[in-house]
Design a protein around this motif. Structure first.
Motif, PDB file in Angstrom:
ATOM      1  N   ASP C  17       0.491  -1.273  -0.172  1.00  0.00           N
ATOM      2  CA  ASP C  17       0.395   0.168   0.085  1.00  0.00           C
ATOM      3  C   ASP C  17       0.929   0.879  -0.236  1.00  0.00           C
ATOM      4  O   ASP C  17       0.655   1.860  -0.749  1.00  0.00           O
ATOM      5  N   SER C  18       2.216   1.341   1.250  1.00  0.00           N
ATOM      6  CA  SER C  18       2.791   2.413   0.901  1.00  0.00           C
ATOM      7  C   SER C  18       3.222   2.523  -0.305  1.00  0.00           C
ATOM      8  O   SER C  18       3.673   3.581  -0.847  1.00  0.00           O
ATOM      9  N   PHE C  19       4.240   1.215  -0.827  1.00  0.00           N
ATOM     10  CA  PHE C  19       5.152   1.223  -2.102  1.00  0.00           C
ATOM     11  C   PHE C  19       4.205   2.478  -3.244  1.00  0.00           C
ATOM     12  O   PHE C  19       4.674   2.897  -3.988  1.00  0.00           O
ATOM     13  N   ALA C  20       2.516   1.901  -3.058  1.00  0.00           N
ATOM     14  CA  ALA C  20       2.182   2.688  -4.339  1.00  0.00           C
ATOM     15  C   ALA C  20       1.723   3.907  -3.902  1.00  0.00           C
ATOM     16  O   ALA C  20       1.052   4.410  -4.750  1.00  0.00           O
ATOM     17  N   ARG C  21       1.922   4.376  -2.866  1.00  0.00           N
ATOM     18  CA  ARG C  21       1.393   5.477  -2.519  1.00  0.00           C
ATOM     19  C   ARG C  21       3.128   6.437  -3.007  1.00  0.00           C
ATOM     20  O   ARG C  21       2.685   8.125  -2.707  1.00  0.00           O
ATOM     21  N   GLN C  22       3.877   5.527  -3.345  1.00  0.00           N
ATOM     22  CA  GLN C  22       4.653   6.809  -3.286  1.00  0.00           C
ATOM     23  C   GLN C  22       4.755   7.088  -5.189  1.00  0.00           C
ATOM     24  O   GLN C  22       5.943   6.461  -6.023  1.00  0.00           O
ATOM     25  N   ALA C  23       4.703   7.992  -5.414  1.00  0.00           N
ATOM     26  CA  ALA C  23       4.281   8.591  -6.682  1.00  0.00           C
ATOM     27  C   ALA C  23       5.906   8.352  -7.194  1.00  0.00           C
ATOM     28  O   ALA C  23       5.617   8.027  -8.742  1.00  0.00           O
ATOM     29  N   VAL C  24       6.823   8.975  -6.527  1.00  0.00           N
ATOM     30  CA  VAL C  24       8.027   9.094  -7.441  1.00  0.00           C
ATOM     31  C   VAL C  24       8.021   6.947  -7.846  1.00  0.00           C
ATOM     32  O   VAL C  24       9.288   7.825  -9.147  1.00  0.00           O
TER      33      VAL C  24
END
Lengths: 151, 151, 151, 151
Positions: C17-24
């Motif tokens: 979930d967190s990785f998916a929110r790292q737009a970069v």
């Protein structure tokens, strides 16, 4: 550095007490010269017993003084019941540490509740008076409370 | 590490000679235990004269041994007429350096013509036999030739 | 690494979930390939839009992937309500980042209650299959709880 | 910094040419604002495509701009036929990179024949005008000549 927190009034005494308990500072012949809020200066001389293979002060010895300067600079801004621990540091060696005299300065660039960051500069005073920057440090320090560590 | 260059056949003797000239190693009570191509191990014991305010080995002293281990690991892969200089290093302190015994290992991860990179690990052997990683180093070393520096 | 704490059972979902929110990570074209307790692998390809003046991947872009790999490796061992913040990192560039493919690994070497330390390695897979270590990182991470940060 | 070498007269043009070839600077929306001998300033804005999981600019992206600022600061003092390569850098993250605007400065503290050292500071201009130091870098750069690298 206007956002640095006010120092506990008794910080100078605590710092001098702690410095006096750092036995390695005696081994280095290092002396605490300045103890201000957020800034500490240590002075020491070149000693043959502390040299590397070319006769320069060993990089690790310069780092020892830099770490104490940075750590204690952070310590001046910590609560009265806190101890300081070094988490990590990075050192760049810019010139051979010939001496004969060294002035090592640590100053806080961020004082956080848990994490502080300090920068250090090691200057050497060469014969004839020139002052050369021989090493720099960036250190990350931690405020430790309630773990039974004295200052 | 298959791409590391072959070591000059005389590297062990040069390394031992150089280590013997690092006066600070005597001050630390440090001994060269392993001198292989690309890998050096130094051993030392906790000494009260080298401690910080809580009685642990000062982070700078651990760094002194780590820097020598990393620098000499790089030195083993350099040409016979080269000296090694540390450009910079970074140290993470993972556990209080209580000792009583320390094993400090440096190993090369890149051996370049001019620039080498080595990693160091400082392990402490606690009473009862447990071994703890107490500090790590990454060091950048330079091969110096023709500047009149002995090994 | 036997002393690493057990991971919260739901860590994989939180990490994804967190990785998916790292737009970069989308901008880099980076993908999470391995998410184990204490170890994370990210893969990405060389992209012209991410290069420096010689056509190699910019050191800062390699560092972006390394920081995410190290940070998330630490995150896998944190409590379920914690967020991870990077305090600092150090990167050594060992070879030009030509690609065409990169495998970036982060693994925890110390998982503390407040402070964790992870090491990262960026490998590139060259045409023909050779794998080269092109960069290393040491990162210091902080477990953050109760500050209103989502994962 | 009185001992810094004189810069090649054409350094500004070379720097602008090289910066224009760093495709990643366009991806970041970064612009070269100051190009003086030994000092470079880059400006950029917060962009959603460059963020980590909390919406801040990713630490690696801040590092990308810092590395270019430090590398180009060193480049201004190099010979006309030299290219600059980053050997290593260390970054401390002092505050979440919220922006909306960033000013990233690199300045040389040592310009050697082979090795230079630069320090970087990333400032953010918050809404209302306050300026906060959000990250620092120390970078080690190498002067590369005769390897077929353009600027």
């Amino acid at each position: 550095m206007s956002q640095l927190p006010p120092a506990d009034p008794g910080f100078r005494q605590r710092l001098h007490d702690s410095f006096a308990r750092q036995a390695v500072m005696q081994t280095l012949g290092a002396r605490l010269e300045v103890a201000d809020a957020g800034r500490v200066v240590i002075v020491m001389a070149h000693k043959p017993a502390l040299t590397q293979q070319h006769g320069f002060l060993h990089a690790g010895i310069v780092s020892t003084a830099l770490d104490s300067a940075c750590g204690y600079a952070a310590f001046t801004l910590m609560p009265a019941d806190a101890a300081v621990l070094t988490i990590e540091f990075k050192v760049n060696l810019l010139a051979p540490a010939r001496g004969p005299l060294f002035r090592i300065e640590g100053f806080v660039i961020k004082a956080g509740r848990t994490i502080s960051v300090a920068e250090g500069k090691a200057w050497q005073h060469e014969v004839g008076g020139a002052e050369t920057l021989c090493a720099t440090m960036t250190a990350t320090l931690m405020t430790v409370q309630g773990r039974g560590l004295t200052h």
